[in-house]
Design a protein around this motif. Structure first.
Motif, mmCIF file in Angstrom:
data_model
loop_
_atom_site.group_PDB
_atom_site.id
_atom_site.type_symbol
_atom_site.label_atom_id
_atom_site.label_comp_id
_atom_site.label_asym_id
_atom_site.label_seq_id
_atom_site.Cartn_x
_atom_site.Cartn_y
_atom_site.Cartn_z
ATOM 1 N N LEU A 168 0.871 -1.255 -0.002
ATOM 2 C CA LEU A 168 0.136 0.093 0.115
ATOM 3 C C LEU A 168 0.798 1.243 -0.013
ATOM 4 C CD1 LEU A 168 -2.506 -1.203 2.570
ATOM 5 C CD2 LEU A 168 -3.102 -0.745 0.157
ATOM 6 N N ALA A 173 -5.481 3.960 -3.372
ATOM 7 C CA ALA A 173 -6.341 3.039 -3.101
ATOM 8 C C ALA A 173 -7.263 3.756 -1.568
ATOM 9 C CB ALA A 173 -5.422 1.953 -2.522
ATOM 10 N N SER A 208 -11.953 -1.704 -3.015
ATOM 11 C CA SER A 208 -10.753 -1.524 -2.048
ATOM 12 C C SER A 208 -10.122 -2.995 -2.013
ATOM 13 C CB SER A 208 -11.466 -1.487 -0.612
ATOM 14 O OG SER A 208 -12.279 -0.449 -0.315
ATOM 15 N N TRP A 223 -2.224 5.873 -0.492
ATOM 16 C CA TRP A 223 -3.529 5.302 -0.191
ATOM 17 C C TRP A 223 -4.054 6.079 1.135
ATOM 18 C CZ3 TRP A 223 -4.536 1.861 4.224
ATOM 19 C CH2 TRP A 223 -3.444 1.811 4.966
ATOM 20 N N GLY A 272 0.252 5.979 3.701
ATOM 21 C CA GLY A 272 -1.132 6.958 3.606
ATOM 22 C C GLY A 272 -1.414 7.649 4.764
#
Length: 442
Positions: free
Chosen positions: A4, A52, A85, A26, A7
């Motif tokens: 990922l 994301a 997701s 993300w 974020g």
């Protein structure tokens, strides 16, 4: 696990800042705060850029005595699909108790509360997690929570409990390093020992958040800068494994966009620097899982209805002590339960104020003390919007504000929000006004 990156928790108050932030790969959104058919434009723009979006649930109560609510599970699944997701997340906690199994009224905590780290509690949690996994369209990861107190008679450490959970269910882990620090301060649990026991191959991502200490208690506020001790726990984790994702959580008292971006960058640098000292997999020994007792050791003992009932009785007694003023169950730290009870009431008042800001505007500085008096012995049972209406009605009936203008504003607010305003203009409107004044007082 899909990488990922770095974020931040997306919140409406900082949506613009998040969109403009450099290096955000993300975001995470509170699942219950978005509607699949009416996603915020900001989230849609982020998705179009390839960022994301992960829904983070707070209402399932996977650690509760009851099996997960199919309606709540379906709602979480719907949000995961609407957001495209890669996974969804929830908490290792219980959030409600009571009801039919205990022949008592249902109670809502409005907060994430710790589950007993016993073999029986683990068996119930594992079954609940498997049910959730079967109903979700994407992988599930579960998060360790911060706790002010622990259950008496616990049989497993936090690390052992998490290892067993992942080993028996295959669920992924969302490790909150701020919560590990919180439990270190509040309960003396060693974060390094917990990290040593974790199945690092199950790590989905990491939460980092701020808090503060007062009178020997750490408050996981999500409203303060991330302190150095929390960054130190993050570094400890990053020396063991490269986290697939790391995310800054901030829920209120938001600083400037520049300060938020600087905090995200500090987290990124901490992970990068710690990675230089990472020990290769297999170079060191890590404690294995605690042997499971009883039949079915491959997946662990199955929770029967008697185990669920025992857990339900224990959680109901605890939650009743926290929100309804009943005596603390035997074996709990009564001082810590009092602190937790005050925190729950204060949080409840803050949520009501955020959902119905007019109440605080009308009542001014008297809102907080009035709400604390109202909430004492009146558990949350019907949700926060119903709580706001009940508080306004209680105030008008039992503790009318001084000043005719304030009373009228509060009365008119209650009439409009409760639906009584629909009586205006009908043939019986005059009768309704008379009854209304009799009910509320002039």
């Amino acid at each position: 696990m899909e990488r990922l990156g770095t974020g931040i928790g997306w919140r409406p108050a900082i949506a613009e800042a998040v969109e403009a932030m450099a290096g955000i790969e993300w975001v995470e959104v509170v699942a219950e705060n978005v509607c699949p058919g009416h996603l915020p434009d900001s989230l849609l723009r982020l998705r179009e850029r390839g960022v994301a979006v992960v829904p983070h649930g707070v209402g399932l109560g996977l650690g509760g005595a009851e099996r997960p609510d199919p309606v709540r599970l379906a709602a979480l699944a719907e949000r995961a699909e609407a957001l495209g997701s890669p996974l969804v997340t929830e908490h290792i906690a219980f959030v409600r108790a009571g009801g039919e199994r205990t022949a008592s009224r249902g109670l809502e905590a409005g907060h994430l509360l710790p589950v007993p780290r016993t073999r029986e509690g683990l068996a119930v949690l594992c079954e609940n997690v498997r049910i959730a996994q079967d109903q979700l369209p994407v992988p599930l990861a579960v998060e360790n929570i911060a706790a002010l107190f622990s259950w008496p008679g616990e049989e497993l450490t936090e690390g052992q409990f998490l290892y067993e959970l992942a080993d028996r269910t295959g669920v992924r882990l969302l490790i909150d390093v701020a919560n590990l620090h919180t439990n270190h301060v509040n309960q003396g649990e060693d974060p390094a020992a917990a990290l040593d026991a974790l199945p690092l191959e199950a790590l989905a991502y990491v939460h980092v958040a701020g808090g503060f200490e007062r009178d020997g208690v750490w408050y996981d506020s999500h409203a303060h800068p991330v302190p150095e001790p929390v960054l130190a726990v993050l570094a400890e984790l990053a020396t063991r494994v490269r986290p697939p994702g790391v995310l800054l959580e901030r829920d209120e008292r938001f600083p400037s966009a520049a300060e938020l971006e600087a905090e995200v960058e500090k987290i990124r640098r901490t992970v990068t620097a710690a990675g230089r000292d990472r020990v290769p997999v297999g170079a060191g020994a890590r404690p294995g899982p605690v042997p499971a007792s009883g039949a079915g050791a491959a997946t662990g003992p199955v929770a029967d209805e008697a185990a669920r009932t025992r857990l339900a009785l224990g959680q109901t007694a605890l939650l009743s002590a926290l929100v309804a003023g009943t005596p603390a169950p035997e074996g709990f730290d009564r001082g810590r339960l009092r602190v937790q009870s005050r925190m729950l009431t204060a949080k409840r008042g803050s949520v009501v104020a955020s959902l119905a800001p007019e109440l605080e505007q009308i009542l001014g500085d008297t809102y907080r003390p009035r709400f604390l008096r109202y909430a004492a012995g009146r558990p949350l049972t019907g949700g926060y919007r119903a709580d706001a209406l009940a508080f306004a009605l209680h105030t008008l009936r039992e503790e009318p504000p001084a000043g005719r203008v304030v009373r009228r504003e509060l009365r008119d607010w209650w009439i409009e929000r409760s639906g009584r305003a629909s009586l205006v203009g009908r043939p019986w409107a005059r009768w309704a006004r008379v009854a209304r004044f009799a009910l509320l007082g002039r």
